[in-house]
Design a protein around this motif. Structure first.
Motif, PDB file in Angstrom:
ATOM      1  N   PRO A   1      49.158  -4.302 -36.812  1.00  0.00           N
ATOM      2  CA  PRO A   1      49.062  -5.621 -36.261  1.00  0.00           C
ATOM      3  C   PRO A   1      48.421  -6.550 -37.152  1.00  0.00           C
ATOM      4  N   GLY A   2      48.458  -7.769 -37.200  1.00  0.00           N
ATOM      5  CA  GLY A   2      47.998  -8.973 -37.893  1.00  0.00           C
ATOM      6  C   GLY A   2      46.325  -9.004 -37.644  1.00  0.00           C
ATOM      7  N   THR A   3      46.290  -8.928 -36.370  1.00  0.00           N
ATOM      8  CA  THR A   3      44.864  -8.925 -35.739  1.00  0.00           C
ATOM      9  C   THR A   3      43.851  -7.706 -36.126  1.00  0.00           C
ATOM     10  N   GLN A   4      44.510  -6.604 -36.799  1.00  0.00           N
ATOM     11  CA  GLN A   4      43.703  -5.618 -36.959  1.00  0.00           C
ATOM     12  C   GLN A   4      43.663  -5.472 -38.451  1.00  0.00           C
ATOM     13  N   PRO A   5      42.161  -5.855 -38.780  1.00  0.00           N
ATOM     14  CA  PRO A   5      41.733  -5.924 -40.161  1.00  0.00           C
ATOM     15  C   PRO A   5      41.598  -4.503 -40.906  1.00  0.00           C
ATOM     16  N   ILE A   6      42.150  -4.541 -42.016  1.00  0.00           N
ATOM     17  CA  ILE A   6      42.210  -3.164 -42.945  1.00  0.00           C
ATOM     18  C   ILE A   6      41.519  -3.498 -44.223  1.00  0.00           C
ATOM     19  N   VAL A   7      40.745  -2.544 -44.833  1.00  0.00           N
ATOM     20  CA  VAL A   7      40.157  -2.687 -46.027  1.00  0.00           C
ATOM     21  C   VAL A   7      40.675  -0.975 -46.727  1.00  0.00           C
ATOM     22  N   ASP A   8      41.830  -1.094 -47.345  1.00  0.00           N
ATOM     23  CA  ASP A   8      42.210   0.048 -48.144  1.00  0.00           C
ATOM     24  C   ASP A   8      42.727  -0.210 -49.649  1.00  0.00           C
ATOM     25  N   LYS A   9      43.325   0.475 -50.100  1.00  0.00           N
ATOM     26  CA  LYS A   9      43.479   0.280 -51.890  1.00  0.00           C
ATOM     27  C   LYS A   9      44.250  -0.947 -52.127  1.00  0.00           C
ATOM     28  N   TRP A  10      44.692  -1.641 -50.838  1.00  0.00           N
ATOM     29  CA  TRP A  10      45.599  -2.912 -51.282  1.00  0.00           C
ATOM     30  C   TRP A  10      44.789  -3.997 -50.672  1.00  0.00           C
ATOM     31  N   ALA A  11      43.370  -3.822 -50.620  1.00  0.00           N
ATOM     32  CA  ALA A  11      42.359  -4.992 -50.484  1.00  0.00           C
ATOM     33  C   ALA A  11      41.491  -5.183 -51.584  1.00  0.00           C
ATOM     34  N   PRO A  12      41.297  -6.399 -52.113  1.00  0.00           N
ATOM     35  CA  PRO A  12      40.328  -6.745 -53.069  1.00  0.00           C
ATOM     36  C   PRO A  12      38.954  -6.003 -52.795  1.00  0.00           C
ATOM     37  N   LEU A  13      38.491  -6.099 -51.456  1.00  0.00           N
ATOM     38  CA  LEU A  13      37.349  -5.663 -51.054  1.00  0.00           C
ATOM     39  C   LEU A  13      37.034  -4.363 -51.496  1.00  0.00           C
ATOM     40  N   PHE A  14      38.161  -3.519 -51.575  1.00  0.00           N
ATOM     41  CA  PHE A  14      38.071  -2.234 -51.867  1.00  0.00           C
ATOM     42  C   PHE A  14      37.571  -1.871 -53.546  1.00  0.00           C
ATOM     43  N   TYR A  15      37.644  -2.996 -54.175  1.00  0.00           N
ATOM     44  CA  TYR A  15      37.187  -2.885 -55.779  1.00  0.00           C
ATOM     45  C   TYR A  15      36.118  -3.485 -55.929  1.00  0.00           C
ATOM     46  N   VAL A  16      35.145  -3.973 -55.130  1.00  0.00           N
ATOM     47  CA  VAL A  16      34.017  -4.737 -55.641  1.00  0.00           C
ATOM     48  C   VAL A  16      33.244  -3.991 -56.672  1.00  0.00           C
ATOM     49  N   ARG A  17      32.786  -4.961 -57.651  1.00  0.00           N
ATOM     50  CA  ARG A  17      32.246  -4.160 -58.768  1.00  0.00           C
ATOM     51  C   ARG A  17      31.238  -5.268 -59.372  1.00  0.00           C
ATOM     52  N   LYS A  18      30.207  -4.970 -60.058  1.00  0.00           N
ATOM     53  CA  LYS A  18      29.406  -5.826 -60.748  1.00  0.00           C
ATOM     54  C   LYS A  18      29.920  -6.596 -62.028  1.00  0.00           C
ATOM     55  N   ASP A  19      30.741  -5.799 -62.622  1.00  0.00           N
ATOM     56  CA  ASP A  19      31.337  -6.173 -63.853  1.00  0.00           C
ATOM     57  C   ASP A  19      32.331  -7.008 -63.875  1.00  0.00           C
ATOM     58  N   ALA A  20      32.862  -7.444 -62.483  1.00  0.00           N
ATOM     59  CA  ALA A  20      34.160  -8.275 -62.652  1.00  0.00           C
ATOM     60  C   ALA A  20      33.813  -9.868 -63.205  1.00  0.00           C
ATOM     61  N   PRO A  21      34.994 -10.417 -63.443  1.00  0.00           N
ATOM     62  CA  PRO A  21      34.938 -11.716 -64.192  1.00  0.00           C
ATOM     63  C   PRO A  21      34.169 -12.664 -63.209  1.00  0.00           C
ATOM     64  N   PRO A  22      33.338 -13.824 -63.965  1.00  0.00           N
ATOM     65  CA  PRO A  22      32.522 -14.638 -62.818  1.00  0.00           C
ATOM     66  C   PRO A  22      33.902 -15.174 -61.898  1.00  0.00           C
ATOM     67  N   THR A  23      33.413 -15.602 -60.605  1.00  0.00           N
ATOM     68  CA  THR A  23      34.439 -15.997 -59.731  1.00  0.00           C
ATOM     69  C   THR A  23      33.854 -17.044 -58.665  1.00  0.00           C
ATOM     70  N   LEU A  24      34.788 -17.674 -58.226  1.00  0.00           N
ATOM     71  CA  LEU A  24      34.544 -18.938 -57.588  1.00  0.00           C
ATOM     72  C   LEU A  24      35.523 -18.699 -56.417  1.00  0.00           C
ATOM     73  N   LEU A  25      35.192 -18.224 -55.206  1.00  0.00           N
ATOM     74  CA  LEU A  25      35.827 -18.315 -54.037  1.00  0.00           C
ATOM     75  C   LEU A  25      35.845 -19.651 -53.266  1.00  0.00           C
TER      76      LEU A  25
END
Length: 266
Positions: A181-205
């Motif tokens: 369901p769309g109301t069930q949040p998931i963090v798996d390999k298809w989630a950007p959150l799964f790949y947080v890292r300190k060496d990522a490019p400069p980011t503006l959300l």
């Protein structure tokens, strides 16, 4: 007479400005398209300055539409701003599995790295952006380094990442195709959150107002921001567009251009 002259010079100035830029359309970014649908969808358009004596920053823009709709676009507000803008099209669900759109996004970015100099783009200043589903694709293509590594490109060579109201959890269309369901949040390999890292490019959300946005969109970006900071990323910002909902593209585009200018001038 003065009014006529003013109008004449205004039209002349606009004409000269238009002559300084050029557009090419419908460039295939897969060398060997595997199907008619790939040929139809996996194309990009480029708006670029004609001046051959200079290399310009590049903005790669992915359109929104929930991974199920929309088409390649170059926002009018990004044109004629001393940047090269690439509007990317990609295949759409349900004709494909929604996660395959990430493959298209990665292939398009790789094409830009390998070809954009022909259009006066600076390969050391390539910025990846997009709205909603496009913001999600920008994040996924860059945060999971394997996606660009497939094309022998280091994702950290991206100069900046600027998603507009993009999912940082698993995209709702991917969840839907998996019966979640769309109301069930998931963090798996298809989630950007799964790949947080300190060496990522400069980011503006950038998101809309948390009270006007799509369900949880501000909060998931805020969580991504926090976890990136925890991971050690120092060049990341989160901007909330007060008073604007999910359709916050137009008022946010100056923030994108400002970010590109500041990073490119460093």
């Amino acid at each position: 007479m003065k009014l006529r002259l003013s109008v004449f010079f205004l039209l002349l100035s606009l004409q000269l400005l238009a002559q300084q830029y050029q557009e090419v359309k419908d460039i295939q970014y897969y060398e060997s398209p595997t199907s008619e649908y790939v040929k139809q969808q996996s194309k990009l358009d480029i708006h670029f300055p004609k001046d051959e004596g200079k290399k310009y920053p590049v903005i790669v823009w992915f359109h929104g539409g929930g991974l199920t709709g929309g088409g390649k676009e170059i926002p009018q507000e990004l044109k004629n701003k001393e940047v090269v803008v690439v509007g990317v099209g990609y295949r759409l669900a349900p004709k494909i599995k929604a996660e395959e759109t990430i493959d298209d996004a990665s292939a398009a970015i790789a094409w830009v790295f390998n070809n954009i100099e022909k259009y006066h783009g600076d390969t050391s200043n390539i910025y990846i952006s997009g709205h909603s589903a496009g913001g999600y694709l920008a994040l996924m293509a860059v945060m999971n380094k394997d996606n660009l590594a497939e094309y022998d490109i280091d994702a950290n060579d991206v100069a900046g990442l600027i998603p507009f109201s993009g999912h940082t959890i698993t995209h709702f269309t991917i969840r839907d195709q998996k019966g979640i369901p769309g109301t069930q949040p998931i963090v798996d390999k298809w989630a950007p959150l799964f790949y947080v890292r300190k060496d990522a490019p400069p980011t503006l959300l950038i998101t809309g107002d948390r009270e006007l946005e799509m369900l949880g969109r501000y909060e998931e970006n805020a969580y991504f921001y926090r976890m990136m900071k925890v991971a050690g990323q120092k060049e990341i910002e989160l901007y909330e567009m007060d008073g604007y909902g999910h359709n916050m593209v137009y008022p946010a585009l100056p923030l994108l251009l400002k970010f590109v200018k500041e990073k490119s001038d460093q």
